[in-house]
Write a protein that holds these residues in place. Structure first.
Motif, mmCIF file in Angstrom:
data_model
loop_
_atom_site.group_PDB
_atom_site.id
_atom_site.type_symbol
_atom_site.label_atom_id
_atom_site.label_comp_id
_atom_site.label_asym_id
_atom_site.label_seq_id
_atom_site.Cartn_x
_atom_site.Cartn_y
_atom_site.Cartn_z
ATOM 1 N N MET A 1 0.837 -1.203 0.000
ATOM 2 C CA MET A 1 0.000 0.000 0.000
ATOM 3 C C MET A 1 0.879 1.263 0.000
ATOM 4 O O MET A 1 0.558 2.245 -0.664
ATOM 5 C CB MET A 1 -0.942 0.000 1.202
ATOM 6 N N LEU A 2 1.982 1.225 0.719
ATOM 7 C CA LEU A 2 2.893 2.360 0.721
ATOM 8 C C LEU A 2 3.532 2.535 -0.657
ATOM 9 O O LEU A 2 3.666 3.656 -1.154
ATOM 10 C CB LEU A 2 3.964 2.186 1.801
ATOM 11 N N GLN A 3 3.894 1.434 -1.292
ATOM 12 C CA GLN A 3 4.468 1.522 -2.635
ATOM 13 C C GLN A 3 3.443 2.053 -3.634
ATOM 14 O O GLN A 3 3.791 2.779 -4.567
ATOM 15 C CB GLN A 3 5.011 0.162 -3.083
ATOM 16 N N ARG A 4 2.192 1.700 -3.431
ATOM 17 C CA ARG A 4 1.131 2.255 -4.286
ATOM 18 C C ARG A 4 1.054 3.770 -4.105
ATOM 19 O O ARG A 4 0.913 4.509 -5.079
ATOM 20 C CB ARG A 4 -0.210 1.623 -3.968
ATOM 21 N N ALA A 5 1.167 4.238 -2.870
ATOM 22 C CA ALA A 5 1.152 5.675 -2.600
ATOM 23 C C ALA A 5 2.333 6.369 -3.293
ATOM 24 O O ALA A 5 2.196 7.480 -3.803
ATOM 25 C CB ALA A 5 1.177 5.932 -1.098
ATOM 26 N N VAL A 6 3.477 5.690 -3.342
ATOM 27 C CA VAL A 6 4.635 6.236 -4.063
ATOM 28 C C VAL A 6 4.300 6.345 -5.546
ATOM 29 O O VAL A 6 4.531 7.386 -6.176
ATOM 30 C CB VAL A 6 5.893 5.367 -3.841
ATOM 31 N N GLN A 7 3.739 5.287 -6.122
ATOM 32 C CA GLN A 7 3.393 5.283 -7.547
ATOM 33 C C GLN A 7 2.377 6.368 -7.888
ATOM 34 O O GLN A 7 2.411 6.938 -8.971
ATOM 35 C CB GLN A 7 2.841 3.916 -7.965
ATOM 36 N N GLU A 8 1.484 6.657 -6.963
ATOM 37 C CA GLU A 8 0.445 7.666 -7.180
ATOM 38 C C GLU A 8 0.960 9.083 -6.914
ATOM 39 O O GLU A 8 0.222 10.043 -7.097
ATOM 40 C CB GLU A 8 -0.765 7.376 -6.283
ATOM 41 N N GLY A 9 2.204 9.186 -6.455
ATOM 42 C CA GLY A 9 2.785 10.498 -6.190
ATOM 43 C C GLY A 9 2.376 11.098 -4.853
ATOM 44 O O GLY A 9 2.612 12.270 -4.594
ATOM 45 N N GLU A 10 1.785 10.300 -3.984
ATOM 46 C CA GLU A 10 1.342 10.784 -2.678
ATOM 47 C C GLU A 10 2.474 10.776 -1.654
ATOM 48 O O GLU A 10 2.414 11.488 -0.657
ATOM 49 C CB GLU A 10 0.183 9.929 -2.172
ATOM 50 N N VAL A 11 3.485 9.947 -1.896
ATOM 51 C CA VAL A 11 4.623 9.806 -0.990
ATOM 52 C C VAL A 11 5.882 9.747 -1.849
ATOM 53 O O VAL A 11 5.890 9.107 -2.900
ATOM 54 C CB VAL A 11 4.492 8.507 -0.145
ATOM 55 N N GLU A 12 6.928 10.409 -1.400
ATOM 56 C CA GLU A 12 8.208 10.355 -2.101
ATOM 57 C C GLU A 12 8.871 8.993 -1.883
ATOM 58 O O GLU A 12 8.767 8.418 -0.797
ATOM 59 C CB GLU A 12 9.146 11.454 -1.604
ATOM 60 N N ALA A 13 9.558 8.491 -2.895
ATOM 61 C CA ALA A 13 10.203 7.180 -2.807
ATOM 62 C C ALA A 13 11.191 7.118 -1.645
ATOM 63 O O ALA A 13 11.246 6.115 -0.925
ATOM 64 C CB ALA A 13 10.902 6.849 -4.120
ATOM 65 N N GLU A 14 11.958 8.177 -1.456
ATOM 66 C CA GLU A 14 12.928 8.191 -0.360
ATOM 67 C C GLU A 14 12.238 8.101 0.989
ATOM 68 O O GLU A 14 12.711 7.426 1.903
ATOM 69 C CB GLU A 14 13.805 9.451 -0.416
ATOM 70 N N GLU A 15 11.104 8.790 1.119
ATOM 71 C CA GLU A 15 10.350 8.755 2.376
ATOM 72 C C GLU A 15 9.816 7.348 2.655
ATOM 73 O O GLU A 15 9.841 6.868 3.788
ATOM 74 C CB GLU A 15 9.193 9.747 2.310
ATOM 75 N N ALA A 16 9.347 6.669 1.611
ATOM 76 C CA ALA A 16 8.784 5.328 1.763
ATOM 77 C C ALA A 16 9.845 4.300 2.125
ATOM 78 O O ALA A 16 9.496 3.210 2.593
ATOM 79 C CB ALA A 16 8.077 4.911 0.475
ATOM 80 N N LEU A 17 11.108 4.633 1.940
ATOM 81 C CA LEU A 17 12.176 3.686 2.248
ATOM 82 C C LEU A 17 12.892 3.999 3.564
ATOM 83 O O LEU A 17 13.893 3.369 3.887
ATOM 84 C CB LEU A 17 13.175 3.644 1.088
ATOM 85 N N ARG A 18 12.353 4.953 4.315
ATOM 86 C CA ARG A 18 12.901 5.207 5.649
ATOM 87 C C ARG A 18 12.714 3.962 6.499
ATOM 88 O O ARG A 18 11.800 3.169 6.272
ATOM 89 C CB ARG A 18 12.202 6.399 6.308
ATOM 90 N N ASP A 19 13.576 3.796 7.482
ATOM 91 C CA ASP A 19 13.532 2.592 8.324
ATOM 92 C C ASP A 19 12.143 2.308 8.878
ATOM 93 O O ASP A 19 11.687 1.168 8.870
ATOM 94 C CB ASP A 19 14.528 2.701 9.478
ATOM 95 N N GLU A 20 11.463 3.335 9.362
ATOM 96 C CA GLU A 20 10.155 3.110 9.986
ATOM 97 C C GLU A 20 9.055 2.770 8.983
ATOM 98 O O GLU A 20 7.972 2.343 9.372
ATOM 99 C CB GLU A 20 9.729 4.310 10.845
ATOM 100 N N CYS A 21 9.342 2.913 7.697
ATOM 101 C CA CYS A 21 8.355 2.587 6.657
ATOM 102 C C CYS A 21 8.658 1.270 5.957
ATOM 103 O O CYS A 21 7.872 0.810 5.136
ATOM 104 C CB CYS A 21 8.306 3.703 5.613
ATOM 105 N N ARG A 22 9.761 0.689 6.301
ATOM 106 C CA ARG A 22 10.186 -0.538 5.615
ATOM 107 C C ARG A 22 9.447 -1.756 6.130
ATOM 108 O O ARG A 22 8.854 -1.743 7.200
ATOM 109 C CB ARG A 22 11.691 -0.716 5.780
#
Length: 133
Positions: free
Chosen positions: A63-84
């Motif tokens: 779901m987080l990766q989908r948010a990245v694809q939709e431009g709602e979340v930056e890729a770098e932000e989605a790969l922070r430790d707490e989002c992994r």
């Protein structure tokens, strides 16, 4: 932006496994656990929770990766430790994967959820390499 094919397939697989696991846990696991009782019943409960943990971790990550694809979340932000993807100590434990006393359907869910979790962990590692390095 359209989702990559690997994402759609992985999402569909995860959702299918989640529904199958829910149905099994709702309708069959309790009866089987009561039938076998004792330590086997306890292992069944533990492994059912492990399957649930794997699937919820994978779905949250997707779901987080989908948010990245939709431009709602930056890729770098989605790969922070707490989002992994997390929970590896629980999700990668295969202590009872070969336990023949566990019901076949539960063992099948254990195996397929494990393989899915490992595959998504590899995807995440590939994304980290691509985005952060």
């Amino acid at each position: 932006m359209p989702q990559p094919a690997f994402f759609r397939r992985t999402y569909d697989e995860t959702m299918t496994l989640m529904v199958e696991a829910r149905n099994y846990l709702t309708f069959a696991e309790r009866r089987e656990r009561e039938r076998v009782g004792g330590m086997v019943g306890l292992r069944m409960s533990c492994e059912a929770m492990r399957v649930t943990s794997r699937l919820t971790q994978v779905m949250a990550w997707l779901m987080l990766q989908r948010a990245v694809q939709e431009g709602e979340v930056e890729a770098e932000e989605a790969l922070r430790d707490e989002c992994r993807l997390s929970g590896a100590d629980v999700c990668l434990d295969e202590s009872f994967s070969g336990d023949e006393t566990l019901p076949n359907h539960l063992r099948s869910l254990m195996d397929r959820s494990y393989r899915l979790y490992v595959r998504v962990a590899r995807l995440e590692e590939m994304l980290i390499q691509r985005v952060l390095h």
